[in-house]
Scaffold this motif. Structure first.
Motif, short mmCIF file in Angstrom:
data_model
loop_
_atom_site.label_atom_id
_atom_site.label_comp_id
_atom_site.label_asym_id
_atom_site.label_seq_id
_atom_site.Cartn_x
_atom_site.Cartn_y
_atom_site.Cartn_z
N THR A 135 0.65 -1.16 -0.04
CA THR A 135 -0.01 0.22 -0.15
C THR A 135 0.86 1.34 -0.02
N GLY A 136 2.03 1.12 0.32
CA GLY A 136 2.94 2.24 0.36
C GLY A 136 2.84 3.08 1.79
N GLU A 137 1.97 2.58 2.64
CA GLU A 137 1.78 2.96 3.92
C GLU A 137 3.22 3.08 4.70
N ARG A 138 3.50 4.25 5.30
CA ARG A 138 4.46 4.51 6.10
C ARG A 138 4.10 4.57 7.48
N ILE A 139 4.82 3.97 8.33
CA ILE A 139 4.65 3.92 10.00
C ILE A 139 5.83 4.67 10.30
N ALA A 140 5.57 5.70 11.19
CA ALA A 140 6.97 6.43 11.60
C ALA A 140 7.47 5.58 12.84
N ASP A 141 8.63 5.73 13.00
CA ASP A 141 9.23 5.25 14.24
C ASP A 141 8.81 5.91 15.46
N THR A 142 8.22 6.96 15.69
CA THR A 142 7.64 7.34 16.70
C THR A 142 6.22 6.83 17.00
N ASP A 143 5.74 6.60 15.97
CA ASP A 143 4.33 5.56 16.34
C ASP A 143 4.48 4.23 16.75
N ILE A 144 5.56 3.60 16.52
CA ILE A 144 5.92 2.32 16.56
C ILE A 144 6.52 2.29 18.21
N ALA A 145 7.19 3.63 18.51
CA ALA A 145 7.48 3.62 20.09
C ALA A 145 6.40 3.88 20.96
N LYS A 146 5.39 4.42 20.55
CA LYS A 146 3.94 4.70 21.17
C LYS A 146 3.34 3.29 21.28
N VAL A 147 3.24 2.41 20.44
CA VAL A 147 2.85 0.99 20.48
C VAL A 147 3.73 0.26 21.40
N ILE A 148 4.79 0.43 21.40
CA ILE A 148 5.40 -0.35 22.55
C ILE A 148 5.59 0.23 23.93
N LYS A 149 5.35 1.36 24.00
CA LYS A 149 5.23 1.89 25.33
C LYS A 149 3.66 1.52 25.75
N LYS A 150 2.80 1.50 24.77
CA LYS A 150 1.60 1.06 25.18
C LYS A 150 1.05 -0.17 25.73
N TYR A 151 2.18 -1.24 25.21
CA TYR A 151 1.89 -2.49 25.50
C TYR A 151 3.25 -2.89 26.55
N GLY A 152 3.61 -1.78 27.37
CA GLY A 152 4.72 -2.21 28.49
C GLY A 152 5.98 -2.23 28.20
N GLY A 153 6.51 -2.06 26.86
CA GLY A 153 7.85 -2.20 26.71
C GLY A 153 8.70 -0.83 26.89
N THR A 154 10.05 -0.73 26.89
CA THR A 154 10.69 0.08 27.21
C THR A 154 11.53 0.65 25.92
N ILE A 155 11.91 2.01 25.71
CA ILE A 155 12.72 2.33 24.57
C ILE A 155 13.91 2.75 25.12
N THR A 156 15.03 2.42 24.38
CA THR A 156 16.33 2.60 24.68
C THR A 156 17.11 2.97 23.48
N GLN A 157 18.17 4.02 23.52
CA GLN A 157 19.13 4.62 22.65
C GLN A 157 20.33 3.88 22.50
N SER A 158 20.60 2.80 23.60
CA SER A 158 21.99 2.09 23.57
C SER A 158 21.58 0.58 23.69
N ILE A 159 22.68 0.06 23.39
CA ILE A 159 22.53 -1.52 23.46
C ILE A 159 22.55 -1.97 24.91
N ASN A 160 21.59 -2.78 25.19
CA ASN A 160 21.40 -3.25 26.56
C ASN A 160 21.86 -4.73 26.61
N GLU A 161 23.31 -4.75 26.85
CA GLU A 161 24.01 -6.24 26.80
C GLU A 161 23.11 -7.17 27.59
N GLU A 162 23.08 -6.89 28.76
CA GLU A 162 22.33 -7.94 29.56
C GLU A 162 21.00 -8.34 29.14
N ALA A 163 20.03 -7.28 28.43
CA ALA A 163 18.96 -7.80 27.86
C ALA A 163 19.30 -8.55 26.50
#
Length: 948
Positions: free
Chosen positions: A687-715
């Protein structure tokens, strides 16, 4: 003495020692050249497709040829290769003309030798503008048309091409006959397509240059960084053959006698108060000198203290050692440096600025005079002193940093300590070799005083450097900040100027003049090349036809027309010419010899041809000088630096998610204990529909996930760190090379759909390890279908109604106003395009039916070039009406209603002061095409042409 790096390296051996040139052409050059927006296939962007082609080429080279790719890189990056052919486009065109015996004055002769000047004449006859602009294509076509048999072109090896080019650069091949004798055998064997690239290599024009960093990274993770400190293809590609073997930290530091990319200053991002605080209230305030950034290397022979070797490299790694002197005997600088260092200094690398010093006037001259002064000083040794009786300038090297001393790297040493070392180690030679005096500032007031002084004196600008900063090679770091007058003021006048010359080219540039009222002489003032339509080019040609004079054979009489150091190809009498209305954004108030007036304008754009004005009605030199005086001295009001936004809107938003500054209520524990790094959004190929990374971040937060800007070695070790991407950017490649799998965004939405963590299957993996891929394949049936997943649904079914983001404060808004520009070409950081919309605030009007992503795309285009999006009409410089369907009556009515209301609001807010002078800005209401055309032309176009 230091031994060159590559002499200690062993040349890797290929199991196919003689790969054909056709392999390079067919698998890399032609494929990359063929990438256009219309031919992306399933790729998200031109960069993505070119990256894939480069990766596949490197894989094929390693598989079919071996690990020694250096011979190919000399042809892939001819601009980085050290060979000199002493042959530019004009020389190559003449050589091919002679080789092919093209009759003089024939159509083909003119096409080859005047390919720039005749661009507008044959442009209308050729629709392939990309090839039309390439001289290499024209030459290949001419050669092919003049031979009886067309070779297959698959028997010439890369080694043979390199041998020919090695010999082409030899001094004894200065005559055309010898060059033809060398080139003809290889040219006769190359196909037309191969000829094109062969000629392009001779011209040192690499079409892969914009993807250079990606190419190096695809070969080895350390290749880009290593190249920054050695700038030598052989050293890079002989040293780095095993991508699993990483370089030691010391190998990525300065190497004596090798060029490297120096640290650069950032543009202002903070207020003066914030800047002073960020620099701990201790910073050097340096005058930004109008010279040539120069890195100087010195090595002393331990057995003979008077035996010193020098290297001089510019910030772009060009070698100027021959000009400034490779030893104490010759050159414009080195011959004066016998006692410039303490005896204990055996090797050193200095960072500084090379300028032209005028000893009679006791001033530093403009940058344009440096090279001439250096050449004169360098050859003084070989001629009589009388020949330079009138010379009053010579090169002066001004030092402001030291990076290497007696085998010790100083990059990690504090700047204040490096400066102290300079004072102890260097014996200054007045007006030849000096250390820059730099006061230390402590407050915002110190910065403001320095800026005011810069503006009033019309100097180049100031540099602010944290005294505790470390030196970062090939980096633009905020510990160094550059402030120029161009950031502080704009020259908004429109001037009517008469054309007196033309510089022919792909885009003709017209030289304009001012009339000196004292003697009636027309003096060159500026050159404008932007803003002309094809119709206007034709109009100028029609008006001035048969009236031009060739400057070289028939120079103008000085009592009528005078040019500065810049001369046109053709000139014309003012009475035979026409008048242009010129728009300029900035004024150069410093004296210069380029133009006869002694000053000029920057960022020019032709608004229109003034048919209603004669050459005698144009602005005079005296009128312009009064304008310049007012413009240059009007700095009593407080001037703020145009602040570059703190972070890109995309990255800043993602960071805000990770910092929990954006509140989104978690409605599920689905992604609890998962950490996500988001590198790209999602594109629906159907469809050519584009989903911004910020919208993806909202979905992740909505479903309990966390956003990071660095590699979490332990995780990551526990499988709870997920890196999201479906575009192979440089950062994505670097992360993948660290052993992190890249998962497509669709995995998130599938998990949400099924309300569980879905096992990974091949369609959900963007880039994974072999183990992951094999495990994922086992989750498909014999037909390749998933046991679990079904066709995807729309994003709306996943996102739903998110909690609204709390309104941001003005200071926070500044963090979100820039978009990250990926794959930046290392061009001139002072390019006008970078500040195209600087100090311009834009108010956007769109229909309610306009997709959100289209509006965001327009905003990013404006902010990318330093524009500001405002919601306050009183602050707006331009009101942009977004494109809409004009045949839709309902939408047209909606837009019309909005624009009518805006116009009434602006009219109601106007306030008149004494003498009825309007003191508030009246914004231009223009169509979206104004933004697109300005970006395309790299200058603000005439708003009148884009009025709503």
């Amino acid at each position: 003495m230091t031994t060159p790096l590559h002499t200690n390296l062993k040349e890797p051996k290929n199991f196919n020692p003689d790969p054909h040139f056709s392999f390079l052409v067919n698998e890399l050059f032609a494929k990359v050249d063929d990438v256009t927006k219309e031919r992306l296939g399933g790729f998200a962007s031109i960069t993505a497709k070119k990256s894939f082609i480069i990766e596949e080429f490197i894989k094929a080279w390693k598989h079919y040829v071996g690990l020694n790719i250096f011979p190919a890189t000399r042809l892939i990056f001819p601009n980085r290769d050290g060979r000199l052919y002493f042959m530019r486009d004009v020389g190559l065109a003449r050589l091919v003309t002679k080789m092919c015996k093209i009759p003089k004055n024939s159509a083909d002769y003119k096409r080859v030798n005047d390919w720039k000047k005749n661009y507008h004449d044959y442009k209308r006859q050729n629709h392939d503008k990309r090839k039309l602009r390439a001289l290499s294509y024209i030459l290949a076509q001419q050669v092919s048309e003049r031979r009886d048999l067309q070779p297959k072109g698959d028997d010439v090896t890369i080694a043979e091409i390199n041998d020919v080019l090695d010999n082409l650069g030899m001094d004894e091949l200065g005559k055309a006959e010898k060059q033809i004798e060398l080139l003809r055998p290889i040219i006769d064997r190359l196909s037309t397509e191969e000829l094109r690239w062969f000629f392009q290599i001779i011209l040192k024009d690499s079409m892969i240059a914009p993807m250079e960093t990606f190419f190096f990274l695809a070969w080895h993770p350390d290749a880009p960084a290593y190249s920054n400190v050695v700038n030598n293809l052989k050293a890079v590609f002989w040293r780095l053959t095993d991508e699993t073997e990483r370089l030691h930290e010391d190998e990525l530091k300065v190497h004596l006698m090798y060029p490297f990319l120096p640290q650069l200053a950032a543009k202002p991002k903070l207020s003066y108060e914030e800047l002073a605080s960020k620099m701990e209230h201790n910073f050097y305030i340096e005058e930004k000198i109008d010279g040539d950034r120069m890195l100087m290397h010195m090595q002393r022979n331990p057995d003979d203290k008077n035996d010193m070797r020098f290297k001089y490299y510019t910030r772009r790694c060009r070698d100027y050692s021959l000009l400034y002197g490779e030893d104490l005997k010759y050159g414009a600088i080195s011959k004066y440096l016998r006692h410039a260092f303490n005896e204990g200094v055996t090797s050193v690398v200095l960072d500084g600025e090379m300028v032209a010093w005028d000893y009679r006037r006791n001033v530093i001259l403009p940058f344009g005079t440096l090279k001439a002064s250096a050449v004169q000083e360098a050859v003084r040794h070989f001629t009589t002193e009388d020949a330079f009786a009138d010379q009053s300038a010579w090169p002066l090297y001004i030092i402001y940093d030291i990076l290497y001393l007696n085998g010790i790297h100083l990059e990690a040493t504090k700047l204040i300590d490096r400066r102290a070392a300079l004072r102890r180690l260097v014996n200054e030679i007045p007006h030849r070799f000096e250390v820059l005096d730099t006061p230390i500032g402590h407050s915002a007031q110190d910065i403001e005083d320095a800026i005011r002084k810069t503006v009033s004196e019309r100097s180049e600008g100031v540099m602010l450097k944290n005294i505790n900063s470390k030196y970062k090679i090939a980096s633009r770091d905020n510990s160094w900040v550059k402030i120029k007058p161009e950031y502080l003021e704009q020259f908004g006048e429109n001037l009517d100027l008469v054309v007196i010359g033309v510089i022919k080219g792909v885009k003709n540039a017209y030289m304009c003049a001012l009339k000196d009222a004292t003697d009636g002489v027309y003096k060159s003032f500026c050159t404008v090349a932007n803003g002309f339509s094809e119709k206007e080019y034709d109009e100028i040609s029609r008006i001035t036809a048969t009236k031009w004079h060739v400057f070289k054979t028939e120079p103008p009489p000085p009592e009528r027309v005078i040019f500065g150091s810049r001369k046109p190809d053709l000139w014309i009498y003012p009475e035979d010419s026409l008048v242009l209305e010129i728009k300029a954004r900035s004024i150069d108030a410093s004296p210069l010899a380029t133009y006869a007036v002694g000053t000029t304008l920057h960022n020019l754009y032709c608004r229109q041809i003034r048919d209603d004005k004669s050459f005698e009605e144009c602005i005079t030199v005296q009128e312009y000088r009064e304008m310049k005086r007012l413009h240059s001295t009007d700095n009593t009001h407080k001037q703020d630096v145009i602040k570059e936004k703190k972070k890109s809107s995309r990255r800043a938003l993602l960071e805000s998610f990770s910092e929990n500054t954006v509140t989104i209520k978690a409605e599920s524990t689905l992604f609890n204990s998962f950490s996500f790094m988001i590198l790209s959004g999602k594109v629906d190929n159907r469809t050519g529909e584009r989903i911004a990374d910020t919208d993806i971040a909202k979905v992740i937060k909505k479903y309990g996930g966390t956003i990071t800007q660095s590699i979490n070695e332990e995780a990551a070790a526990s499988g709870r760190f997920i890196c999201i991407s479906e575009i192979m950017t440089i950062k994505a490649r670097q992360i993948h090379q660290r052993g992190i799998d890249l998962i497509k965004p669709k995995w998130i939405f599938q998990c949400v759909r099924y309300a569980s963590i879905i096992p990974l299957e091949p369609p959900l993996i963007f880039k994974g390890s072999n183990t992951l891929i094999e495990r994922a394949k086992r989750r498909l049936d014999s037909y390749g279908d998933s046991y679990i997943l079904h066709p995807e649904l729309s994003i709306d079914q996943y996102v739903g109604d998110l909690n609204p983001v709390p309104p941001l404060q003005p200071r926070e808004l500044k963090r979100f106003r820039s978009e990250i520009i990926t794959d930046i070409n290392d061009g001139d950081e002072d390019s006008p395009l970078a500040y195209l919309f600087a100090d311009i605030q834009v108010y956007i009007v769109a229909s309610t039916s306009t997709p959100h992503w289209q509006r965001e795309g327009l905003q990013r285009s404006i902010e990318r070039y330093q524009g500001i999006i405002t919601k306050e009409l009183t602050l707006a410089t331009f009101i942009i009406i977004m494109d809409y369907d004009r045949f839709d009556f309902k939408i047209s009515q909606e837009i019309e209603k909005k624009v009518n209301k805006i116009s009434k609001d602006i009219a109601g807010q106007l306030k008149l002061e004494k003498k009825d002078i309007i003191r508030v800005k009246i914004p231009n209401i223009v169509r979206q095409s104004f933004i697109l055309e300005s970006i395309h032309n790299k200058v603000l176009v005439d708003p009148q042409d884009h009025k709503f």
